[in-house]
Scaffold this motif. Structure first.
Motif, PDB file in Angstrom:
ATOM      1  N   UNK A  52      -1.050 -13.237 -16.600  1.00 53.12           N
ATOM      2  CA  UNK A  52      -1.220 -12.088 -17.358  1.00 53.12           C
ATOM      3  C   UNK A  52      -1.103 -12.493 -19.010  1.00 53.12           C
ATOM      4  N   UNK A  53      -0.943 -13.774 -19.531  1.00 49.66           N
ATOM      5  CA  UNK A  53      -0.738 -14.173 -20.924  1.00 49.66           C
ATOM      6  C   UNK A  53      -2.321 -13.929 -21.255  1.00 49.66           C
ATOM      7  N   UNK A  54      -2.132 -13.701 -22.612  1.00 50.64           N
ATOM      8  CA  UNK A  54      -3.741 -13.731 -23.388  1.00 50.64           C
ATOM      9  C   UNK A  54      -3.860 -15.038 -24.190  1.00 50.64           C
ATOM     10  N   UNK A  55      -4.881 -15.689 -23.725  1.00 51.21           N
ATOM     11  CA  UNK A  55      -4.930 -17.030 -24.505  1.00 51.21           C
ATOM     12  C   UNK A  55      -6.413 -17.200 -25.041  1.00 51.21           C
ATOM     13  N   UNK A  56      -6.537 -18.273 -25.782  1.00 49.75           N
ATOM     14  CA  UNK A  56      -7.837 -18.528 -26.327  1.00 49.75           C
ATOM     15  C   UNK A  56      -8.376 -19.890 -25.701  1.00 49.75           C
ATOM     16  N   UNK A  57      -9.775 -19.809 -25.608  1.00 54.18           N
ATOM     17  CA  UNK A  57     -10.202 -21.099 -24.864  1.00 54.18           C
ATOM     18  C   UNK A  57     -11.483 -21.462 -25.567  1.00 54.18           C
ATOM     19  N   UNK A  83     -11.406 -24.634 -21.753  1.00 52.27           N
ATOM     20  CA  UNK A  83     -10.265 -25.592 -22.104  1.00 52.27           C
ATOM     21  C   UNK A  83      -9.362 -24.624 -23.068  1.00 52.27           C
ATOM     22  N   UNK A  84      -7.982 -24.358 -22.582  1.00 51.76           N
ATOM     23  CA  UNK A  84      -7.215 -23.525 -23.496  1.00 51.76           C
ATOM     24  C   UNK A  84      -6.717 -23.955 -24.706  1.00 51.76           C
ATOM     25  N   UNK A  85      -6.877 -23.283 -25.809  1.00 45.97           N
ATOM     26  CA  UNK A  85      -6.275 -23.695 -27.006  1.00 45.97           C
ATOM     27  C   UNK A  85      -5.476 -22.758 -27.711  1.00 45.97           C
ATOM     28  N   UNK A  86      -4.787 -23.122 -28.858  1.00 51.55           N
ATOM     29  CA  UNK A  86      -4.028 -22.133 -29.693  1.00 51.55           C
ATOM     30  C   UNK A  86      -4.992 -21.691 -30.559  1.00 51.55           C
ATOM     31  N   UNK A  87      -4.277 -20.652 -31.248  1.00 52.25           N
ATOM     32  CA  UNK A  87      -5.050 -20.108 -32.440  1.00 52.25           C
ATOM     33  C   UNK A  87      -5.974 -21.084 -33.530  1.00 52.25           C
ATOM     34  N   UNK A  88      -5.071 -22.102 -33.682  1.00 47.69           N
ATOM     35  CA  UNK A  88      -5.349 -23.069 -34.785  1.00 47.69           C
ATOM     36  C   UNK A  88      -6.500 -24.029 -34.033  1.00 47.69           C
ATOM     37  N   UNK A 130     -18.058 -31.781 -30.910  1.00 45.64           N
ATOM     38  CA  UNK A 130     -17.548 -32.579 -32.185  1.00 45.64           C
ATOM     39  C   UNK A 130     -18.215 -31.657 -33.450  1.00 45.64           C
ATOM     40  N   UNK A 131     -19.374 -31.111 -33.221  1.00 41.53           N
ATOM     41  CA  UNK A 131     -19.876 -30.179 -34.211  1.00 41.53           C
ATOM     42  C   UNK A 131     -19.040 -28.922 -34.411  1.00 41.53           C
ATOM     43  N   UNK A 132     -18.395 -28.493 -33.299  1.00 41.15           N
ATOM     44  CA  UNK A 132     -17.444 -27.350 -33.486  1.00 41.15           C
ATOM     45  C   UNK A 132     -16.224 -27.566 -33.801  1.00 41.15           C
ATOM     46  N   UNK A 133     -15.704 -28.816 -34.272  1.00 41.24           N
ATOM     47  CA  UNK A 133     -14.647 -29.353 -34.556  1.00 41.24           C
ATOM     48  C   UNK A 133     -13.633 -29.247 -33.762  1.00 41.24           C
ATOM     49  N   UNK A 134     -13.779 -29.712 -32.256  1.00 43.36           N
ATOM     50  CA  UNK A 134     -12.958 -29.781 -31.297  1.00 43.36           C
ATOM     51  C   UNK A 134     -12.858 -31.255 -30.927  1.00 43.36           C
ATOM     52  N   UNK A 135     -12.769 -32.194 -31.823  1.00 42.89           N
ATOM     53  CA  UNK A 135     -12.542 -33.701 -31.552  1.00 42.89           C
ATOM     54  C   UNK A 135     -11.522 -34.034 -30.448  1.00 42.89           C
ATOM     55  N   UNK A 136     -10.360 -33.269 -30.647  1.00 40.11           N
ATOM     56  CA  UNK A 136      -9.271 -33.549 -30.055  1.00 40.11           C
ATOM     57  C   UNK A 136      -9.576 -33.515 -28.271  1.00 40.11           C
ATOM     58  N   UNK A 137     -10.341 -32.342 -27.981  1.00 41.58           N
ATOM     59  CA  UNK A 137     -10.744 -32.225 -26.559  1.00 41.58           C
ATOM     60  C   UNK A 137     -11.756 -33.433 -26.261  1.00 41.58           C
TER      61      UNK A 137
END
Lengths: 170, 166
Positions: free
Chosen positions: B99-104, B129-134, B151-158
């Motif tokens: 029921x939680x609203x998340x970013x992904x 992959x779920x991420x926080x607002x940052x 990588x282009x979308x700046x999700x290097x961590x994923x």
């Protein structure tokens, strides 16, 4: 830049061409064009589809074992640029191509060796078996029809019919 | 609608054949099943839009989320885009609850996406992959292949957490 091979037809995929499908186990299937992609989606086996390289290799249509194929290889380490080496390689590509095409022609020639004799043999067999179909050059259509009417087959049929009718009346 | 009617046709045809007096010819049945399969495989894949269900491929605790908003694009989200989703199924004791609203971030999409060189890439399923607002991932692991476009979308961590990069 890397030239990949199509998963279905084994043709070369140049950069910017085709589509690649990544399965969940991270296996990558590359296709050179939508034709190959559609055939993959239809679950066709490239070994059973006649126009693919896999089929031709499997059925001995193409040359498979040749020293000219061993130059093309997947290398994961980029080569350090050397002007002389590059020049020699570019020269060698032409000669290798020539040798390969010549050997391919020889392979095809060898494969087609007994074809003319086989065709002649089959034609002769057909001729012998279907000899009654052959009409003499002098015979016309009218004379053939006359022959047919002259036979006593028609009278025979009549007799049979009469006997059948008689039986019915009885 | 058209897709539904076509599948119905196939089903009807199969039942008719069965009624016609048991052929029980394996060849016939198998051929029909293959046509059915190919038909399913050729289904047109589309954007990730409101009410799309996505698999969660990290260890944040959620198993399935439903897209409620695509943050970019008029038609919906594509491979590499960020969405807002609501958690539909979650494991007990996870970081996120049902029921939680998340970013992904959409890390796999069945709809093909053009690459920078002009070729295209597509995946088996729709996964997120779920991420926080940052934009930092909530989980600590990522399962399955992910595209290098992240990588282009700046999700290097994923990308660094991922098992395979396609």
């Amino acid at each position: 830049m890397r030239l990949e091979k199509c998963w279905f037809c084994s043709s070369t995929i140049y950069p910017g061409h085709g589509i690649q499908f990544v399965r969940n186990d991270a296996k990558i299937f590359r296709f050179c064009r939508s034709k190959c992609h559609k055939n993959f989606k239809m679950k066709r086996n490239p070994r059973k589809v006649k126009w693919t390289k896999a089929y031709r290799r499997l059925h001995g249509k193409d040359m498979t074992q040749d020293s000219t194929f061993e130059f093309e290889r997947k290398r994961n380490r980029p080569e350090r640029y050397d002007r002389n080496l590059t020049e020699n390689t570019l020269k060698a590509i032409k000669t290798i191509d020539k040798v390969r095409s010549r050997r391919g022609e020889m392979h095809h020639k060898n494969r087609m060796k007994g074809k003319a004799a086989k065709e002649r043999r089959e034609a002769r067999k057909e001729h012998d078996q279907q000899l009654h179909m052959v009409v003499a050059p002098g015979a016309t259509l009218g004379s053939l029809a006359k022959d047919a009417t002259a036979t006593p087959a028609k009278a025979k049929v009549k007799v049979q019919q009469e006997s059948e009718e008689n039986r019915m009346e009885e | 609608m058209a897709a539904n009617s076509a599948s119905n046709c196939i089903l009807v045809g199969r039942s008719l054949l069965r009624g016609l007096g048991n052929f029980s010819s394996g060849i016939l049945r198998s051929s029909q099943e293959t046509t059915c399969n190919s038909f399913l495989a050729q289904q047109i894949r589309t954007f990730i839009q409101m009410r799309s269900n996505l698999k969660v491929v990290d260890n944040s605790g959620a198993k399935r989320v439903m897209c409620i908003q695509a943050l970019k694009g008029k038609k919906g989200a594509r491979l590499g885009d960020t969405i807002i989703a609501s958690v539909k199924e979650a494991q007990p004791g996870g970081k996120v609850k049902k029921g939680q609203v998340v970013y992904g971030v959409v890390v796999r999409a069945a709809m093909q996406r053009g690459r920078c060189d002009g070729s295209e890439v597509k995946f088996d399923d729709n996964a997120v992959v779920l991420v926080n607002k940052q934009g930092e991932p909530i989980g600590t692991r990522v399962f399955g292949p992910v595209p290098h476009e992240l990588r282009k979308k700046k999700h290097v961590k994923i990308l660094s957490l991922a098992q395979h990069i396609a």
